[in-house]
Design a protein around this motif. Structure first.
Motif: not given
Ligand SMILES: Cc1cc2nc3c(=O)[nH]c(=O)nc-3n(C[C@H](O)[C@H](O)[C@H](O)COP(=O)(O)OP(=O)(O)OC[C@H]3O[C@@H](n4cnc5c(N)ncnc54)[C@H](O)[C@@H]3O)c2cc1C
Length: 270
Positions: A1-5, A39-42, A81-86
């Protein structure tokens, strides 16, 4: 998870999001992008790394609301939070001592131009930037761009801010006045990049463009982001996003960008 600051609106339909991503920020280079999944389905969407702060472990993204995922991203708040940032994905832009360089940014493309301008300036180049927007309400990062350039021109299509017209009008004038750079970097809508490449072709000015083809896997497997450059097929995700603008088949790119317009038209489905 990636937090939005941090997260705020920069201009009409244009948002800034600062994300805690220490591993990505440690490696990020100008010209690279990340794949975001909320999110998971995004769906997974590519967004350029508009800024990175290695000491803070953060990356900044600037995006325009155009469809379902960017609208959802716009609705998120600081602390979410964002699920993934790749990433960082894609090849970095080639930063070298070229001498005189011109950067051309159109609309949201200005965000991608910023880290390239900063790196070119730090390298010792004389940096001119031409940034263009639809109208005053879309203007963002003027001051930030001013800090990393020697000369900055601003245009709006309707003349509500800066010079009325297109970025290519300024570029045409500069070239006519014999201000010929060693290289031009152009990032923005495909039609703008095509116009820049057509303008510089007769003068043989090296023109690098960053292609924004539709992208799905971003790992060189699905082929969704394929583009034709110099008569050969390349994948924007693995071979780009930077390409020689004089070799790009822009008509094909523009046609392919339209492929799912009807299916993706969010307003039609409301
Ligand atoms: C390498 C790369 C970097 C990018 N960096 C940024 C960035 O920093 N900021 C930003 O705002 N956008 C950027 N984009 C474009 C961004 O990925 C799309 O706008 C986003 O995927 C749209 O998702 P959506 O679900 O909101 O819209 P969708 O519902 O998928 O689409 C809505 C509309 O936007 C169009 N669209 C979708 N993807 C693209 C695209 N790649 N280029 C042009 N039009 C598109 C569709 O055809 C449709 O008309 C980048 C694209 C690439 C390939």
């Amino acid at each position: 998870m990636f937090k939005i600051i941090d997260k705020y609106k920069l201009a009409s339909k244009t948002h800034y999001v600062l994300i805690e991503a220490p591993i990505i920020s440690a490696k990020a280079q100008p010209g690279q992008f990340v794949i975001v999944r909320i999110h998971q389905q995004g769906e997974r969407i590519p967004l350029t790394i508009a800024d990175f702060e290695r000491n803070q472990g953060t990356i900044a993204l600037v995006f325009q609301e155009v469809g379902k995922t960017t609208q959802l991203l716009a609705s998120l708040r600081k602390g979410d939070y964002l699920l993934d940032v790749l990433g960082p994905q894609g090849n970095p832009t080639e930063i070298a001592l070229y001498g005189k360089v011109i950067l051309v940014g159109g609309g949201i493309g200005v965000a991608a131009v910023f880290p390239i301008a900063r790196a070119l300036k730090e390298k010792g180049n004389v940096v001119t930037a031409i940034i263009g927007y639809r109208s005053k309400e879309y203007v963002f990062w003027e001051e930030k761009m001013r800090l990393v350039t020697d000369q900055l021109f601003i245009t709006t299509n309707d003349g509500s801010y800066g010079q009325k017209g297109f970025v290519t009008d300024i570029l045409k004038t500069l070239i006519a006045e014999d201000y010929k750079p060693s290289v031009i970097f152009a990032i923005g809508p495909a039609v703008m990049m095509k116009a820049v490449a057509e303008l510089t072709r007769p003068y043989n000015i090296k023109t690098i463009v960053s292609l924004n083809s539709l992208m799905v896997c971003a790992m060189g497997m699905c082929g969704a982001c394929r583009v034709e450059v110099g008569g050969k097929t390349y994948f924007t995700c693995m071979d780009g996003p930077d390409f020689d603008g004089h070799q790009v088949n822009f008509d094909l790119l523009i046609k392919r960008l339209d492929t799912y317009r009807e299916e993706e038209c969010y307003c039609c489905k409301k």
